[in-house]
Design a protein around this motif. Structure first.
Motif, PDB file in Angstrom:
ATOM      1  N   LEU A   4       0.841  -1.192   0.000  1.00 36.83           N
ATOM      2  CA  LEU A   4       0.000   0.000   0.000  1.00 36.83           C
ATOM      3  C   LEU A   4       0.877   1.242   0.000  1.00 36.83           C
ATOM      4  N   VAL A   5       0.508   2.219  -0.810  1.00 35.88           N
ATOM      5  CA  VAL A   5       1.235   3.484  -0.827  1.00 35.88           C
ATOM      6  C   VAL A   5       0.221   4.623  -0.798  1.00 35.88           C
ATOM      7  N   GLU A   6       0.308   5.413   0.247  1.00 37.06           N
ATOM      8  CA  GLU A   6      -0.585   6.546   0.421  1.00 37.06           C
ATOM      9  C   GLU A   6       0.064   7.831  -0.096  1.00 37.06           C
ATOM     10  N   SER A   7      -0.763   8.748  -0.572  1.00 36.78           N
ATOM     11  CA  SER A   7      -0.259  10.035  -1.045  1.00 36.78           C
ATOM     12  C   SER A   7      -1.364  11.080  -0.976  1.00 36.78           C
ATOM     13  N   GLY A   8      -0.985  12.321  -1.206  1.00 32.40           N
ATOM     14  CA  GLY A   8      -1.963  13.394  -1.269  1.00 32.40           C
ATOM     15  C   GLY A   8      -1.993  14.306  -0.062  1.00 32.40           C
ATOM     16  N   ARG A  19      -7.395  15.634  -0.922  1.00 33.55           N
ATOM     17  CA  ARG A  19      -7.840  14.326  -1.384  1.00 33.55           C
ATOM     18  C   ARG A  19      -6.667  13.370  -1.283  1.00 33.55           C
ATOM     19  N   LEU A  20      -6.828  12.373  -0.440  1.00 33.84           N
ATOM     20  CA  LEU A  20      -5.800  11.365  -0.259  1.00 33.84           C
ATOM     21  C   LEU A  20      -6.070  10.179  -1.165  1.00 33.84           C
ATOM     22  N   SER A  21      -4.989   9.534  -1.590  1.00 36.31           N
ATOM     23  CA  SER A  21      -5.095   8.323  -2.396  1.00 36.31           C
ATOM     24  C   SER A  21      -4.273   7.222  -1.760  1.00 36.31           C
ATOM     25  N   CYS A  22      -4.736   6.019  -1.925  1.00 36.12           N
ATOM     26  CA  CYS A  22      -4.002   4.851  -1.457  1.00 36.12           C
ATOM     27  C   CYS A  22      -4.035   3.840  -2.591  1.00 36.12           C
ATOM     28  N   TYR A  93      -1.906   9.646   7.809  1.00 37.74           N
ATOM     29  CA  TYR A  93      -3.046   8.873   7.328  1.00 37.74           C
ATOM     30  C   TYR A  93      -2.572   7.623   6.592  1.00 37.74           C
ATOM     31  N   TYR A  94      -3.200   6.519   6.920  1.00 36.34           N
ATOM     32  CA  TYR A  94      -2.879   5.222   6.329  1.00 36.34           C
ATOM     33  C   TYR A  94      -4.163   4.563   5.827  1.00 36.34           C
ATOM     34  N   CYS A  95      -4.000   3.692   4.854  1.00 37.78           N
ATOM     35  CA  CYS A  95      -5.142   2.847   4.475  1.00 37.78           C
ATOM     36  C   CYS A  95      -4.780   1.398   4.775  1.00 37.78           C
ATOM     37  N   ASN A  96      -5.790   0.583   4.962  1.00 39.06           N
ATOM     38  CA  ASN A  96      -5.575  -0.832   5.228  1.00 39.06           C
ATOM     39  C   ASN A  96      -6.921  -1.528   5.312  1.00 39.06           C
ATOM     40  N   PHE A 107      -3.670  -7.639   8.943  1.00 40.41           N
ATOM     41  CA  PHE A 107      -3.555  -6.464   8.101  1.00 40.41           C
ATOM     42  C   PHE A 107      -2.537  -6.663   6.995  1.00 40.41           C
ATOM     43  N   ILE A 108      -2.709  -5.902   5.939  1.00 44.39           N
ATOM     44  CA  ILE A 108      -1.675  -5.772   4.919  1.00 44.39           C
ATOM     45  C   ILE A 108      -0.532  -4.992   5.573  1.00 44.39           C
ATOM     46  N   PRO A 109       0.721  -5.283   5.234  1.00 45.43           N
ATOM     47  CA  PRO A 109       1.817  -4.478   5.798  1.00 45.43           C
ATOM     48  C   PRO A 109       1.538  -2.990   5.598  1.00 45.43           C
ATOM     49  N   TRP A 110       1.678  -2.236   6.660  1.00 48.65           N
ATOM     50  CA  TRP A 110       1.344  -0.820   6.590  1.00 48.65           C
ATOM     51  C   TRP A 110       2.266  -0.071   5.627  1.00 48.65           C
ATOM     52  N   GLY A 111       1.642   0.828   4.882  1.00 50.48           N
ATOM     53  CA  GLY A 111       2.410   1.668   3.992  1.00 50.48           C
ATOM     54  C   GLY A 111       3.069   2.803   4.754  1.00 50.48           C
ATOM     55  N   PRO A 112       3.708   3.705   4.039  1.00 51.80           N
ATOM     56  CA  PRO A 112       4.428   4.805   4.696  1.00 51.80           C
ATOM     57  C   PRO A 112       3.501   5.869   5.266  1.00 51.80           C
ATOM     58  N   GLY A 113       2.256   5.870   4.827  1.00 53.77           N
ATOM     59  CA  GLY A 113       1.333   6.897   5.284  1.00 53.77           C
ATOM     60  C   GLY A 113       1.594   8.219   4.566  1.00 53.77           C
TER      61      GLY A 113
END
Length: 120
Positions: A4-8, A19-22, A93-96, A107-113
């Motif tokens: 998972l990779v979060e951005s925004g 607006r955040l994207s994952c 902010y993270y998605c999962n 959980f899926i391994p957490w992204g960088p947020g």
């Protein structure tokens, strides 16, 4: 394994929007529901919004009416539209996946947020 990779995220004034994207590296079609989490400074990570494939949603009371979670399984992407941002929305902010379990294997391994900072 899905990544998972979060951005925004970014710095925004109170009352502003982001607006955040994952983006997931693999299919999320079978992951149900997916959610956005927030970790405020000095606090534990908490679930703030989720959406199932049946479009059932959950919003934490503090964000209800201001945030909207969307998912596009075809694009393997989860979005979080945030309006009328407040200082207390500051955090990473993270998605999962959403799970009642607390063990990491749920959980899926957490992204960088992605960092959101709201200034007054």
């Amino acid at each position: 394994q899905v990544q998972l990779v979060e951005s925004g995220g970014g710095l925004v004034q109170a009352g502003g929007s982001l607006r955040l994207s994952c983006v997931a590296s693999g299919s999320i079609a079978d992951i149900n529901p997916m959610g956005w989490y927030r970790q405020a400074p000095g606090k534990q990570r908490e679930l703030i919004a989720s959406r199932s494939n049946a479009d059932s949603t959950y919003y934490r009371a503090s964000v209800k009416g201001r945030f909207t979670i969307l998912r596009d399984n075809a694009k393997t992407t989860i979005y979080l539209e945030m309006n009328n941002l407040k200082r207390e929305d500051t955090g990473v902010y993270y998605c999962n996946v959403v799970s009642a379990r607390t063990d990491s294997s749920a959980f899926i391994p957490w992204g960088p947020g992605t960092q959101v900072t709201v200034s007054s």
